[in-house]
Write a protein that holds these residues in place. Structure first.
Motif, short mmCIF file in Angstrom:
data_model
loop_
_atom_site.label_atom_id
_atom_site.label_comp_id
_atom_site.label_asym_id
_atom_site.label_seq_id
_atom_site.Cartn_x
_atom_site.Cartn_y
_atom_site.Cartn_z
N VAL A 21 -7.43 8.55 2.78
CA VAL A 21 -6.75 9.16 1.63
C VAL A 21 -5.28 8.75 1.63
O VAL A 21 -4.70 8.44 0.59
CB VAL A 21 -6.89 10.70 1.64
N GLY A 22 -4.66 8.73 2.80
CA GLY A 22 -3.28 8.26 2.89
C GLY A 22 -3.15 6.82 2.44
O GLY A 22 -2.20 6.45 1.74
N ARG A 23 -4.11 6.00 2.82
CA ARG A 23 -4.13 4.61 2.40
C ARG A 23 -4.27 4.51 0.88
O ARG A 23 -3.61 3.71 0.22
CB ARG A 23 -5.29 3.90 3.10
N PHE A 24 -5.16 5.34 0.33
CA PHE A 24 -5.40 5.36 -1.11
C PHE A 24 -4.12 5.71 -1.87
O PHE A 24 -3.77 5.07 -2.87
CB PHE A 24 -6.50 6.37 -1.43
N LEU A 25 -3.42 6.74 -1.39
CA LEU A 25 -2.18 7.15 -2.05
C LEU A 25 -1.12 6.06 -1.96
O LEU A 25 -0.32 5.88 -2.89
CB LEU A 25 -1.67 8.45 -1.42
N GLY A 26 -1.11 5.34 -0.83
CA GLY A 26 -0.16 4.25 -0.68
C GLY A 26 -0.38 3.17 -1.72
O GLY A 26 0.57 2.69 -2.37
N PHE A 27 -1.63 2.77 -1.90
CA PHE A 27 -1.94 1.76 -2.91
C PHE A 27 -1.68 2.30 -4.32
O PHE A 27 -1.16 1.59 -5.19
CB PHE A 27 -3.41 1.32 -2.80
N ARG A 28 -2.06 3.55 -4.52
CA ARG A 28 -1.99 4.12 -5.87
C ARG A 28 -0.56 4.28 -6.37
O ARG A 28 -0.26 4.04 -7.55
CB ARG A 28 -2.70 5.48 -5.88
N PHE A 29 0.36 4.67 -5.48
CA PHE A 29 1.71 4.99 -5.94
C PHE A 29 2.78 4.00 -5.48
O PHE A 29 3.79 3.84 -6.15
CB PHE A 29 2.09 6.40 -5.47
N LEU A 30 2.58 3.35 -4.34
CA LEU A 30 3.59 2.42 -3.85
C LEU A 30 3.32 0.97 -4.24
O LEU A 30 4.25 0.18 -4.36
CB LEU A 30 3.71 2.51 -2.32
N LEU A 31 2.05 0.65 -4.42
CA LEU A 31 1.69 -0.74 -4.73
C LEU A 31 0.88 -0.85 -6.01
O LEU A 31 0.12 -1.79 -6.19
CB LEU A 31 0.88 -1.33 -3.56
N LYS A 32 1.07 0.10 -6.91
CA LYS A 32 0.21 0.16 -8.10
C LYS A 32 0.33 -1.07 -8.98
O LYS A 32 -0.59 -1.38 -9.74
CB LYS A 32 0.53 1.41 -8.92
N ASP A 33 1.45 -1.80 -8.89
CA ASP A 33 1.63 -2.99 -9.71
C ASP A 33 1.38 -4.27 -8.92
O ASP A 33 1.59 -5.37 -9.43
CB ASP A 33 3.06 -3.03 -10.29
N ARG A 34 0.92 -4.14 -7.67
CA ARG A 34 0.70 -5.32 -6.83
C ARG A 34 -0.59 -5.16 -6.03
O ARG A 34 -0.61 -5.25 -4.81
CB ARG A 34 1.89 -5.55 -5.89
N LEU A 35 -1.67 -4.90 -6.73
CA LEU A 35 -2.96 -4.64 -6.08
C LEU A 35 -3.72 -5.94 -5.88
O LEU A 35 -4.76 -6.17 -6.50
CB LEU A 35 -3.76 -3.64 -6.92
N ASN A 36 -3.21 -6.78 -5.00
CA ASN A 36 -3.86 -8.06 -4.75
C ASN A 36 -4.30 -8.18 -3.29
O ASN A 36 -3.96 -7.34 -2.45
CB ASN A 36 -2.91 -9.22 -5.12
N TYR A 37 -5.04 -9.23 -3.02
CA TYR A 37 -5.60 -9.45 -1.68
C TYR A 37 -4.51 -9.53 -0.61
O TYR A 37 -4.63 -8.92 0.46
CB TYR A 37 -6.42 -10.75 -1.70
N GLY A 38 -3.44 -10.27 -0.90
CA GLY A 38 -2.36 -10.42 0.07
C GLY A 38 -1.73 -9.10 0.45
O GLY A 38 -1.46 -8.84 1.63
N ASN A 39 -1.50 -8.23 -0.52
CA ASN A 39 -0.93 -6.93 -0.22
C ASN A 39 -1.93 -6.03 0.50
O ASN A 39 -1.53 -5.15 1.27
CB ASN A 39 -0.42 -6.25 -1.50
N GLY A 40 -3.21 -6.23 0.22
CA GLY A 40 -4.23 -5.49 0.97
C GLY A 40 -4.19 -5.86 2.45
O GLY A 40 -4.25 -4.98 3.33
N LEU A 41 -4.08 -7.16 2.72
CA LEU A 41 -3.96 -7.61 4.11
C LEU A 41 -2.69 -7.05 4.75
O LEU A 41 -2.72 -6.51 5.87
CB LEU A 41 -3.91 -9.14 4.17
N ALA A 42 -1.58 -7.18 4.03
CA ALA A 42 -0.29 -6.76 4.57
C ALA A 42 -0.27 -5.26 4.83
O ALA A 42 0.29 -4.79 5.84
CB ALA A 42 0.83 -7.14 3.60
#
Length: 262
Positions: free
Chosen positions: A90-111
């Motif tokens: 859930v913490g990971r989900f919130l990070g993607f949802r609010f901190l990386l919402k405009d950069r949801l790509n493979y590279g950022n997933g790895l990072a």
């Protein structure tokens, strides 16, 4: 006395715990330009998950220990695996949802996965092993009681000395290898949660939670049963290999349609 082999293995593990996240971070920042994902992954998941586990889940954890009474290890292992899965994913989900919402790509997933696994490696292993190295060197020089007199209780000093002397040397090395395996697993889980946000499908989040539980539970249970450490690390290694396969398989997730199948 703490053998030089043990101290060398402690140093290697500390270097892995601190160095591997830094090296991978530099690779992602330099070659892929994914500093935001890396930086976001460092604080948010670890502090979110551990903050909740240290507060709201603490009462449940203590109640679980009382209920299990040290005997029902399977139930306790399931509980630990499930709570870790819920809070971390859930913490990971919130990070993607609010901190990386405009950069949801493979590279950022790895990072993001490297950032998550990296801060765990540093805080849970790296810092502890720096302390182990200091204690071991002081013990070998006969200065441990002199340096820590009045700062740490005699019982605690005795317990630390007992651990350093009695623990097999290979355990100190395996801890570093385990962190490398754990970072690989964290990257794979990050990619699954990334799919939940990208595809607006919470089923992926549920899958990540269940997978996290299925990874943690048997390892925790076997550890409670006193299973040989090489078997434990062997299981973790196999899970890391499966995670690496998934990571490679998902490398084309940014191509084509938004919906990606696992």
């Amino acid at each position: 006395m703490v053998s030089m082999t043990k101290i060398i293995f402690m140093v290697i593990t500390a270097l892995i715990a601190f160095g591997l996240p830094i090296v991978l971070g530099i690779v992602f920042v330099k070659s892929l330009g994914n500093s935001k994902g890396y930086i976001s992954g460092w604080p948010c998941v670890f502090h979110f998950s551990n903050g909740f586990k240290d507060s709201s889940a603490t009462g449940l954890f203590k109640a679980g220990l009382v209920y299990c009474n040290g005997k029902n290890h399977l139930l306790l292992a399931i509980f630990l695996g499930l709570t870790a899965g819920i809070f971390e994913e859930v913490g990971r989900f919130l990070g993607f949802r609010f901190l990386l919402k405009d950069r949801l790509n493979y590279g950022n997933g790895l990072a993001f996965g490297v950032g998550h696994g990296g801060i765990e490696a540093v805080l849970l292993v790296g810092l502890n092993y720096i302390n182990y190295i200091i204690f071991a060197l002081l013990l070998n020089k006969g200065l441990i009681n002199q340096v820590f007199a009045g700062k740490i209780s005699n019982d605690m000093i005795s317990e630390i000395v007992r651990m350093l002397v009695s623990t097999p040397a290979y355990n100190f090395l395996l801890a570093g290898l385990e962190r490398a395996f754990a970072i690989t697993i964290q990257i794979a889980l990050s990619l699954i949660v990334l799919l939940a946000v990208r595809n607006k499908n919470l089923l992926y989040l549920l899958i990540a939670i269940l997978l996290h539980m299925l990874i943690d539970t048997p390892i925790a249970y076997m550890a409670m049963q006193g299973v040989n450490v090489f078997i434990l690390e062997g299981v973790t290694f196999l899970i890391a290999l499966a995670s690496l396969y998934f990571i490679i398989r998902m490398k084309d997730m940014d191509k084509g349609t938004n919906e990606v199948e696992l």
